[in-house]
Write a protein that holds these residues in place. Structure first.
Motif, short mmCIF file in Angstrom:
data_model
loop_
_atom_site.label_atom_id
_atom_site.label_comp_id
_atom_site.label_asym_id
_atom_site.label_seq_id
_atom_site.Cartn_x
_atom_site.Cartn_y
_atom_site.Cartn_z
N GLY A 1 0.42 -5.11 -2.31
CA GLY A 1 0.51 -4.43 -1.03
C GLY A 1 -0.71 -3.61 -0.67
O GLY A 1 -0.82 -3.12 0.46
N PRO B 1 5.80 -6.01 -1.88
CA PRO B 1 6.63 -4.89 -1.44
C PRO B 1 7.48 -5.35 -0.26
O PRO B 1 7.10 -6.24 0.50
N PHE C 1 8.67 -5.55 3.34
CA PHE C 1 7.85 -5.35 4.53
C PHE C 1 8.35 -4.11 5.29
O PHE C 1 9.54 -3.79 5.29
N THR D 1 2.80 -3.96 4.82
CA THR D 1 3.39 -3.01 3.85
C THR D 1 2.65 -1.68 3.83
O THR D 1 2.96 -0.78 4.60
N ARG E 1 6.61 3.78 -1.06
CA ARG E 1 6.92 2.48 -0.45
C ARG E 1 5.63 1.77 -0.03
O ARG E 1 4.60 2.38 0.13
N GLY E 2 5.73 0.47 0.15
CA GLY E 2 4.59 -0.30 0.62
C GLY E 2 3.67 -0.80 -0.47
O GLY E 2 2.62 -1.36 -0.18
#
Length: 532
Positions: A14, A54, A56, A445, A457-458
């Motif tokens: 990501g 990751p 999306f 991401t 996250r991502g």
């Protein structure tokens, strides 16, 4: 022993790194290890030949009320989307009082997903969608339209103390966990705001370190001036700026993608954190009344209908819509032909699926437009406005991520609602090679996670939140069209949401494991709220 192991896939982290063959091990809601020979897990899934990415993140969603649907569909999970940023284009479902809720229902009720807007604070709204149970994670911005409706109604000029009231409401929303502040300056009542009003609200966002996302005042003839305005707001408030659904709309403006990108890059050199997003289609989606000059909606839905019933007022609005000198106040009428405008939602079901040209026949298209609005103020359209060359140019730029701008997952909505991310990966990555796979995953991401402060996250790695998408690079795609949009995507095989497999072998498990992500409240608070 791990709880879950995805074995033998190609991991795209990501962050733009090349894919590596590795296993991903998960326990609880976190990725615990990445590599080979990681040890046993209670469930192991062989994903050889597939990509592990990751989950999306969609920076531009209108899914604010989707959790309130009687049967919310996992239309975003089927695209590999684990987190959506809602509250875009100035529209948020809170904070509202009774008067604001009535006006919102009249003007943009189609975004209510069949439910009704109600009087409630922003925090109470987040509580309500959390209790309803989203199918994927939602972070929600507070919208400028909603703040203005609550503090000032549909009046053009701000009443005394209205701006102070808007700032207080925004401050309360940020305290409750609003992920940012959005505007939709082509629509009313946001179109009535000047730069000073937006900077004042932006400075409230600055105090909370939240970004500003804008559907700019113009995306066509006055694109340059609209970009300058958005960048100026970010510079003066010192907040990150997200240019929503970047485009150069209307045939006379095709080719302006280079101007848009040059301005974004120059702004970043000058110290403004500005990025953008784009959807992989040449047609947009909006309200039918966006074809009119924004002044047509002064006073609200009842005032609009009165204007539509007055032949002299219709003629006056047409002259304004066709005046090149009114670029920032003309609506979409000059940017499309009647053949470009597909009506996709209307109270008269015989109209849906036909173009404005087909509906008007041998008659006058402007008069047909006014009649259609009179019959259904909430009617929606899919107008084709962009050029393929501009789309690819913007999509290839590192500052531009991918965002869907989805509507409601019912009826004849835009195909981006069901297939934005698979279409991007299938057509523009695998087939057209506009960007390579590592960069494509980054665009979907971490590019958005960074802009909206979605810590954990991502990306994929030890300690990351276990929001994951496993897809087949050779099969990912979406065959939906503007007339048959609700086709299930292909190639999205597994989706993991905070450690739980929610799409298993391409099918939804039925588990509604989404969380409401409240900015500034931390992941622990989000988990505690779900437990309650």
């Amino acid at each position: 022993m791990y709880e879950l192991k995805l074995r033998g896939g190609t991991v795209y982290d990501g962050l733009g790194s090349p894919g590596v063959r590795a296993d991903v091990a998960v326990t609880g809601d976190r990725v615990r290890a990445l590599g080979r020979d990681l040890g046993p897990a209670r469930r192991e899934i062989d994903v050889a030949g597939m990509a592990i990415a990751p989950g999306f993140i969609d920076p531009h969603s209108h899914s604010d009320m989707v959790p309130m649907m009687s049967d919310p569909q996992p239309f975003k999970l089927f695209q590999g989307v684990t987190t959506e940023i809602a509250g875009n284009c100035g529209y948020s479902a809170a904070p509202m009082d009774d008067a604001a809720a009535r006006e919102a229902q009249a003007l943009f009720g189609d975004l209510a997903a069949g439910a009704a807007y109600t009087a409630r604070s922003f925090g109470a709204y987040l509580d309500d969608i959390e209790a309803a149970g989203p199918t994927n994670h939602l972070a929600v911005m507070v919208g400028h339209h909603t703040l203005r409706l609550r503090a000032n109604g549909m009046r053009r000029k701000l009443a005394p103390e209205a701006l102070a009231a808007m700032c207080t409401l925004a401050d309360e929303a940020f305290a409750a966990g609003a992920a940012g502040f959005s505007s939709g300056l082509i629509y009313t009542p946001g179109a009535y705001a000047d730069v000073e009003e937006l900077v004042a609200l932006g400075k409230v966002a600055h105090r909370w370190q939240r970004p500003y996302a804008t559907h700019m005042r113009d995306e066509s003839d006055a694109l340059e001036a609209a970009l300058d305005e958005a960048i100026e707001i970010g510079r003066r408030a010192r907040i990150p700026v997200q240019i929503s659904h970047c485009k150069a709309a209307g045939r006379p403006n095709h080719g302006k993608s280079a101007i848009l990108l040059d301005k974004l890059h120059a702004a970043r050199v000058a110290g403004v954190d500005v990025r953008g997003d784009v959807y992989p289609y040449l047609a947009g989606g909006t309200m039918l009344h966006a074809m009119l000059p924004p002044e047509a909606l002064t006073g609200g839905a009842k005032a609009l209908l009165a204007r539509m019933a007055d032949p002299a007022e219709r003629a006056r609005l047409r002259a304004r819509a066709e005046d090149p000198a009114q670029a920032m106040a003309a609506g979409l009428w000059r940017q499309v032909t009647p053949a470009d405008v597909l009506i996709n939602r209307h109270r008269d079901t015989s109209v849906a699926g036909r173009t404005l040209k087909e509906v008007s026949g041998a008659g006058d298209a402007w008069e047909a437009l006014c009649s259609l609005i009179t019959a259904d103020v909430n009617a929606m359209i899919v107008p084709t406005m962009m050029a393929e060359s501009d789309l690819r140019t913007m999509m290839a730029d590192p500052l531009i991520g991918i965002g869907s701008d989805n509507g409601m997952p019912t009826g004849l909505d835009h195909p981006r609602t069901w297939g934005c991310f698979p279409r991007f990966f299938g057509r523009y990555v695998r087939q057209e090679e506009v960007v390579d796979w590592p960069e494509a995953v980054r665009k979907a991401t971490s590019a958005t996670a960074a802009q909206f402060g979605l810590a954990g996250r991502g990306w994929v790695g030890p300690g990351a939140i276990a929001d994951l998408c496993v897809f087949d690079p050779q099969n990912v795609g979406h065959d939906g069209t503007y007339t048959v949009p609700d086709v299930k995507p292909t190639g999205i095989v597994y989706v993991v949401l905070a450690g739980d497999v929610v799409v298993d072998g391409g099918e939804f498990t039925g588990e509604r494991r989404g969380r409401v992500l409240r900015a500034g409240h931390g992941e622990r608070a989000a988990k505690a709220a779900v437990a309650r």
